[in-house]
Motif scaffolding. Structure first.
Motif, mmCIF file in Angstrom:
data_model
loop_
_atom_site.group_PDB
_atom_site.id
_atom_site.type_symbol
_atom_site.label_atom_id
_atom_site.label_comp_id
_atom_site.label_asym_id
_atom_site.label_seq_id
_atom_site.Cartn_x
_atom_site.Cartn_y
_atom_site.Cartn_z
ATOM 1 N N LYS A 1 46.436 32.735 65.479
ATOM 2 C CA LYS A 1 45.208 32.057 65.880
ATOM 3 C C LYS A 1 44.556 31.354 64.682
ATOM 4 C CE LYS A 1 40.806 32.600 67.939
ATOM 5 N NZ LYS A 1 39.994 32.818 68.986
ATOM 6 N N LEU B 1 48.786 29.936 69.866
ATOM 7 C CA LEU B 1 47.450 30.542 69.932
ATOM 8 C C LEU B 1 46.416 29.737 69.166
ATOM 9 C CD1 LEU B 1 48.640 34.209 69.521
ATOM 10 C CD2 LEU B 1 47.542 33.262 71.549
ATOM 11 N N ASP C 1 45.941 26.630 71.472
ATOM 12 C CA ASP C 1 45.860 27.118 72.843
ATOM 13 C C ASP C 1 46.634 26.226 73.822
ATOM 14 O OD1 ASP C 1 45.146 28.937 74.760
ATOM 15 O OD2 ASP C 1 43.270 27.922 75.268
#
Length: 593
Positions: A130, A569, A572
RNA sequence: GGGGGCGUGGUGGAGCUGGUUACCACGCCGGCCUGUCAAGCCGGAGGUCGCGGGUUCGAGCCCCGUCGCUCCCGCCA
């Protein structure tokens, strides 16, 4: 920025720079505030430099230093000086010196980090993905991404010097029947029609051969809509190579020399060439895998001769059914608990084995004796058993009776499980081998037909051409894989360039000519115009760098990887799109649940 | 599609046989500190234990479901 631009990097300064006035740019890596004197480490791609702000530093510099937090981006202007003798840090590249700050310029602040860069305990992958940009700042990631660059640079250098041309092929092509599911791209100008992302540049590189570019390569992105794994992403990079007027020996030599060049420059490792060669059958029989881990000495042995004569019905039945009985000796395994043996049996079962037979080898008065498990069926033949599998007292013999394929692969999995658990795998070594003589066809039990084992353009070996149709299962192809440390590193073949032979192969796999022309008539048509004999190979760049970096997941050597669900991630993706975009494409999302 | 593992302050982990106020380290905030380099010392904030049910006097812990991550089988020539 102009007046704060760096005049040196954090890793390059040393004792010989004593007294030099420099400007450094980088990130605050760590801070050590002593109230009076204040230290912080400044980090960039090249290293770490200790910055010191003396207690008597001018004009608020001490306060400014105290306000710096981790990962603030700063410029520091100061003078390089030797550290006091006792304060030198031998662990550190720049540990003899420090930069006495005269001016600190805050270029950008940082929020409190979601995880520490360069912490002893790594953040979970999910978080690293992320915040990939933070993960990438770590020296560990910087090193791996740099290694990847060095690898692709040395590949380009080597192939260019050997007359190869790097040629790009399209990333939007027509959907062709290769092995995997295609990613599709809807066309706006041609509603209802789709491009596909290439699973590999396979057809295009063969057409480049017809086009006269006899030595081609490309570092190409490939896309396959299949479930991902640690060593497999939906998007990966291949070192795609194709050559005209060659045999597989030429392909082997080229790849061996290329990898030797890469390893020598990128790792300082000398690779022994030529690489070992194994037939597919040898690999399966000995290691239980078509991508054998050759750093492990354990070998599978054939137990059929003894099984056939034994009173153990399970084994006799397997042989009678045309199956196989294979054995693996685990040195010192006689000490294994029943629990551990059950674990090994579970490993075998995941590969379809119905069970894992076992017996211990114990020291006896006159040589070894068999003990436990299925030993009672073999106690009369102890000497023969021990000789056949090469066991010594203290060992455990495990056996699988099943189809040849299951017997081999199940024990292959047990072999790897034991090797990993017992730490039998040497680090820092690279065991390459060519796996050759793959079968060209594979029986598809569901559809009761023959499939191409590799792809349908691979050449059958000459000695099988005559009897292609009468016994497809026996046909070996001019197919080859390069394996290293238990991973399939490359796959390739000599291609069919004779339209007649190609028609015969199509017909065996039930691909009628009309269908063939509809799907890739352009290739078949090209082959009507003097196609040169050709062949090639495609090493996976991600796996290559992963192995070089001694990682077990290619995510570690891809700057922006996706997870096992194909999700990125950080950005997204995949994500929904505007209804307007769908409308332009003539697409409608239906409820498919 | 199937199987295993994991999910606990911002991060990584511990949490015993179900029991009172959920522990440790790092980070964060405040204070002290002139030679550290994983700085140190003192103090502080920060948690619906992935989510939803259930069992129980009582659930982070047991059961069921679900979601996410991961490893493996299938799949990936």
């Amino acid at each position: 920025m102009e007046q704060y631009k760096r005049s040196a990097t954090c890793g390059e300064l040393g004792a010989h720079d004593d007294g030099r006035k420099v400007t450094l740019n980088g990130w605050v890596h760590r801070t050590r505030d002593h109230g009076g004197v204040h230290f912080f480490d400044l980090r960039d791609r090249y290293g770490i430099m200790q910055i010191v702000v003396d207690a008597d530093a001018p004009g608020g510099l001490a306060d400014q230093a105290a306000s710096l937090k981790l990962e603030y981006c700063v410029a520091v202007i100061g003078t390089v000086r030797m550290r006091p003798e006792a304060m030198r840090n031998r662990e550190m590249q720049t540990g003899e010196i420090e930069l006495a700050a005269e001016q600190i310029v805050l270029l950008a602040k940082s929020d409190t980090l979601p995880f520490m860069i360069e912490d002893r305990s790594d953040a979970k992958d999910e978080l690293r993905m992320k915040y990939r940009y933070l993960d990438l700042r770590s020296f560990s990631m910087q090193r791996k991404i740099a290694l990847r660059h060095e690898t692709s640079f040395r590949i380009r250098e080597f192939l260019t010097r050997h007359g190869f041309l790097e040629i790009e092929t399209p990333t939007m092509i027509r959907s062709t029947p290769e092995g995997a599911r295609d990613f599709l791209i809807p066309s706006r100008l041609h509603r209802g029609k789709f491009y596909a992302m290439p699973q590999s540049p396979q057809l295009f590189k063969q057409i480049l051969m017809v086009g006269g570019f006899d030595k081609y390569f490309q570092i190409a992105h490939c896309f396959r809509d299949e479930d991902a794994r640690g060593d497999r992403q939906i998007e990966h990079t291949q070192i795609d190579i194709e050559m005209s007027f060659v045999s597989k020996e030429d392909v082997f030599e080229t790849v061996e020399a290329m990898l030797a060049h890469v390893f020598s420059h990128a790792l300082g490792v000398h690779l022994q060439t030529p690489f070992k060669r194994l037939t597919y059958e040898e690999a399966m029989n000995t290691y239980g895998s078509d991508k054998p881990e050759l750093r492990v000495g354990l070998e599978i042995t054939d137990f059929a001769a003894i099984a056939r004569e034994s009173s153990f019905q399970v084994f006799r039945a397997a042989i009678a059914d045309g199956g196989a009985v294979k054995a693996l000796v685990i040195p010192g395994g006689a000490e294994y608990s029943r629990k551990r043996i059950t674990e090994l049996e579970d490993v075998a079962k995941t590969y379809g084995a119905k069970g894992l037979a076992w017996m211990r080898v114990a020291p006896g008065e006159s040589g070894a004796v068999l003990d436990g498990g299925v030993s009672k069926f073999f106690s009369d033949d102890t000497a023969a058993v021990v000789r056949a599998v090469g066991a010594t007292p203290g060992d455990l013999i495990v056996m699988v009776a099943d189809s040849w394929r299951i017997a081999c692969t199940a024990l292959g999995a047990v072999r790897l499980d034991v090797a990993r658990r017992e730490a039998m795998i040497a680090r820092g070594t690279f065991e390459f081998a060519w796996v050759i003589d793959f079968p060209l066809f594979e029986w598809n039990d569901d559809e009761q037909k023959w499939d191409a084992a590799h792809h349908m353009f691979s050449m059958p070996q000459e000695r099988f051409v005559e009897n292609l149709e009468s016994d497809p299962g026996a046909v070996k192809g001019d197919l080859y894989d390069l394996v290293c440390n238990g991973f399939e590193l490359a796959s390739g073949s000599i291609r069919i360039h004779d339209p007649e032979l190609q028609r015969r192969v199509f017909s065996i796999i039930g691909f009628d000519e009309q269908e063939a022309h509809r799907r890739f008539g352009f290739l078949l048509e090209a082959f009507q115009y003097g196609p040169p004999p050709h062949g090639g190979i495609a090493p996976g760049l991600d796996r290559l760098v992963m192995i070089m970096a001694e990682e077990t997941s290619i995510r570690e050597v891809i700057a922006f990887p996706k997870n096992t669900q194909g999700v990125s991630l950080m950005d997204d993706s995949p994500a929904e799109v505007d209804p307007g975009q769908l409308a332009e494409l003539g697409l409608k999302i239906i409820d498919w649940t």
